[in-house]
Structure formats: structure tokens, C-alpha cells
Design a protein around this motif. Structure first.
Motif, PDB file in Angstrom:
ATOM      1  N   GLU A 151      34.637  12.904 -12.281  1.00 36.76           N
ATOM      2  CA  GLU A 151      33.555  12.369 -13.103  1.00 36.76           C
ATOM      3  C   GLU A 151      33.211  13.326 -14.237  1.00 36.76           C
ATOM      4  O   GLU A 151      33.028  12.906 -15.394  1.00 36.76           O
ATOM      5  CB  GLU A 151      32.330  12.127 -12.215  1.00 36.76           C
ATOM      6  CG  GLU A 151      31.291  11.233 -12.821  1.00 36.76           C
ATOM      7  CD  GLU A 151      30.175  10.947 -11.830  1.00 36.76           C
ATOM      8  OE1 GLU A 151      29.011  11.294 -12.139  1.00 36.76           O
ATOM      9  OE2 GLU A 151      30.464  10.378 -10.759  1.00 36.76           O
ATOM     10  N   ASP A 152      33.140  14.633 -13.924  1.00 42.55           N
ATOM     11  CA  ASP A 152      32.852  15.643 -14.947  1.00 42.55           C
ATOM     12  C   ASP A 152      33.955  15.673 -16.001  1.00 42.55           C
ATOM     13  O   ASP A 152      33.676  15.769 -17.201  1.00 42.55           O
ATOM     14  CB  ASP A 152      32.699  17.030 -14.314  1.00 42.55           C
ATOM     15  CG  ASP A 152      31.447  17.148 -13.455  1.00 42.55           C
ATOM     16  OD1 ASP A 152      30.568  16.256 -13.527  1.00 42.55           O
ATOM     17  OD2 ASP A 152      31.361  18.134 -12.688  1.00 42.55           O
ATOM     18  N   ARG A 153      35.201  15.587 -15.545  1.00 42.27           N
ATOM     19  CA  ARG A 153      36.339  15.589 -16.478  1.00 42.27           C
ATOM     20  C   ARG A 153      36.280  14.364 -17.383  1.00 42.27           C
ATOM     21  O   ARG A 153      36.432  14.466 -18.596  1.00 42.27           O
ATOM     22  CB  ARG A 153      37.659  15.596 -15.708  1.00 42.27           C
ATOM     23  CG  ARG A 153      38.907  15.623 -16.610  1.00 42.27           C
ATOM     24  CD  ARG A 153      40.151  15.191 -15.902  1.00 42.27           C
ATOM     25  NE  ARG A 153      40.026  13.773 -15.576  1.00 42.27           N
ATOM     26  CZ  ARG A 153      40.654  13.178 -14.578  1.00 42.27           C
ATOM     27  NH1 ARG A 153      41.428  13.856 -13.777  1.00 42.27           N
ATOM     28  NH2 ARG A 153      40.493  11.886 -14.361  1.00 42.27           N
ATOM     29  N   ASP A 154      36.019  13.213 -16.799  1.00 46.62           N
ATOM     30  CA  ASP A 154      35.932  11.979 -17.588  1.00 46.62           C
ATOM     31  C   ASP A 154      34.779  12.051 -18.587  1.00 46.62           C
ATOM     32  O   ASP A 154      34.913  11.615 -19.732  1.00 46.62           O
ATOM     33  CB  ASP A 154      35.775  10.762 -16.677  1.00 46.62           C
ATOM     34  CG  ASP A 154      37.034  10.470 -15.863  1.00 46.62           C
ATOM     35  OD1 ASP A 154      38.106  11.058 -16.155  1.00 46.62           O
ATOM     36  OD2 ASP A 154      36.937   9.649 -14.920  1.00 46.62           O
ATOM     37  N   GLN A 155      33.666  12.606 -18.143  1.00 48.98           N
ATOM     38  CA  GLN A 155      32.501  12.763 -19.031  1.00 48.98           C
ATOM     39  C   GLN A 155      32.842  13.709 -20.182  1.00 48.98           C
ATOM     40  O   GLN A 155      32.515  13.420 -21.337  1.00 48.98           O
ATOM     41  CB  GLN A 155      31.302  13.302 -18.236  1.00 48.98           C
ATOM     42  CG  GLN A 155      30.061  13.548 -19.061  1.00 48.98           C
ATOM     43  CD  GLN A 155      29.422  12.266 -19.557  1.00 48.98           C
ATOM     44  OE1 GLN A 155      29.567  11.225 -18.940  1.00 48.98           O
ATOM     45  NE2 GLN A 155      28.732  12.340 -20.669  1.00 48.98           N
ATOM     46  N   ALA A 156      33.514  14.818 -19.875  1.00 50.42           N
ATOM     47  CA  ALA A 156      33.904  15.773 -20.918  1.00 50.42           C
ATOM     48  C   ALA A 156      34.871  15.125 -21.903  1.00 50.42           C
ATOM     49  O   ALA A 156      34.764  15.330 -23.121  1.00 50.42           O
ATOM     50  CB  ALA A 156      34.534  17.017 -20.290  1.00 50.42           C
ATOM     51  N   GLN A 157      35.813  14.325 -21.402  1.00 51.03           N
ATOM     52  CA  GLN A 157      36.755  13.640 -22.284  1.00 51.03           C
ATOM     53  C   GLN A 157      36.038  12.630 -23.166  1.00 51.03           C
ATOM     54  O   GLN A 157      36.345  12.492 -24.350  1.00 51.03           O
ATOM     55  CB  GLN A 157      37.855  12.960 -21.468  1.00 51.03           C
ATOM     56  CG  GLN A 157      38.849  13.939 -20.876  1.00 51.03           C
ATOM     57  CD  GLN A 157      39.888  13.264 -19.966  1.00 51.03           C
ATOM     58  OE1 GLN A 157      39.705  12.146 -19.517  1.00 51.03           O
ATOM     59  NE2 GLN A 157      40.959  13.986 -19.708  1.00 51.03           N
ATOM     60  N   ALA A 158      35.071  11.922 -22.587  1.00 47.79           N
ATOM     61  CA  ALA A 158      34.302  10.946 -23.366  1.00 47.79           C
ATOM     62  C   ALA A 158      33.492  11.656 -24.447  1.00 47.79           C
ATOM     63  O   ALA A 158      33.434  11.195 -25.598  1.00 47.79           O
ATOM     64  CB  ALA A 158      33.385  10.138 -22.456  1.00 47.79           C
TER      65      ALA A 158
END
Length: 183
Positions: A151-158
Motif C-alpha cells: 500500500e505504501d509503495r502504491d501510494q508513493a508511486q501514485a
């Protein structure tokens, strides 16, 4: 000498010690875990089949009257079948071509917790983590941490994509201002 050795081996095998008893208990526990998981998947298969046969709105009543399962229990068992059925049952029927042999050693509770790991990552997760040595709480925490990291990785990518988009927008705006100034 050979006959004496066999007699001695039989005595050793027949000798009941706490160590032998512990080995028997552990073997039975492991067998029970496998049986519970496989039977849960089989129940899920049959529930899936029955649900497809019932008319809309009859499912809950059928569960209550026919098998005494709540809808949440039935849903969980059907999900176990959907997620593990083909892979787990292939292994249990002697087809070792499946790469999911590691799943065969799971307990029912471990299998339920691992539903929280995306299917395409589940096998690697099982291989990378010593889940046999984890308590239920530790396994749940490890799955939660993995999901939080995703979730953190996806948020950072977004956020990165949004920053790039904003940068491009500002660059276009700046280029427009430069052209205005040049005129």
C-alpha cells in the motif's frame, strides 16, 4: 547376527518412550491439519456447486437448513476452494506437477490468513517466510506488514505520478509564459 539385529530393532520400535509418543502425536497433528484444509476446500467446492443450482434468494435459507453454516463461513470456504482448490487438490491427488506443494503443508488457519496475500505473490511469500515456525498472530502480522508495504509503495508511486503530472503542467504553463514574454 542379522536375526538378532531385527529383534533389537523391533524392540526399539516397540519401546514406548516420551520421544516416540511425541513423534506419533506430531505426525497425527500434521495429518489432521492437512485433512482439515483439504476437507475445507472440498466443502467449498460443494458449496460453490450448490449455490449455482439454487435460485436467487434461496442461498441463505438453504445454508441454514441444510448444512448449518452462516453465509460468512460458506463464503470463506468457497473462497478457500476458489483460491486453493485446483492447486491444493492436484497435489493431494498425487499430481506433483503443481508448484503449490508448499501449500499442502498449510493449516486451515494459515491458508485463511494467506488469502490476504495476492494470489500471484502467495507462493513466494510462503517460500520467503518461515511460516511453519510462526504463530497465527505472527503470520497475520507479517501479512499485514506486507500489505502495508504494498500500500505504501502504491501510494508513493501514485504521488510520484501526480508530481510528474504537476511538473509537466507547470512546464507547459512556463513555456506558455516564455512565449508570451517573447512576443
Amino acid at each position: 547376527m542379522d536375526k538378532g539385529w531385527k529383534t533389537e530393532m523391533n524392540n526399539v520400535v516397540n519401546e514406548r518412550t516420551p520421544l516416540v509418543i511425541a513423534a506419533e502425536i506430531n505426525m497425527l497433528k500434521e495429518h489432521t491439519h492437512k485433512t482439515v484444509l483439504i476437507n475445507s476446500v472440498e466443502i467449498g467446492r460443494r458449496l460453490t456447486e450448490a449455490k449455482a443450482m439454487l435460485k436467487h434468494g434461496e442461498w441463505g435459507q438453504w445454508l441454514k437448513e441444510s448444512v448449518s453454516y452462516s453465509q460468512s463461513t460458506a463464503t470463506r470456504l468457497m473462497q478457500m476452494y476458489k483460491e486453493y482448490g485446483p492447486k491444493l487438490l492436484d497435489v493431494s491427488e498425487g499430481n506433483n506437477s503443481s508448484n503449490y506443494a508448499a501449500l499442502h503443508n498449510l493449516t486451515y488457519t494459515q491458508a485463511l490468513i494467506l488469502l490476504g496475500v495476492p494470489e500471484e505473490e502467495r507462493e513466494k511469500f510462503v517460500e520467503d517466510n518461515a511460516i511453519d515456525n510462526m504463530s497465527t498472530r505472527e503470520l497475520q502480522q507479517t501479512v499485514n506488514e506486507k500489505n502495508q508495504a504494498i500500500e505504501d509503495r502504491d501510494q508513493a508511486q501514485a504521488e510520484k505520478a501526480q508530481a510528474i503530472e504537476e511538473k509537466e503542467s507547470l512546464k507547459k504553463e512556463l513555456d506558455g509564459k516564455d512565449r508570451e514574454i517573447a512576443r
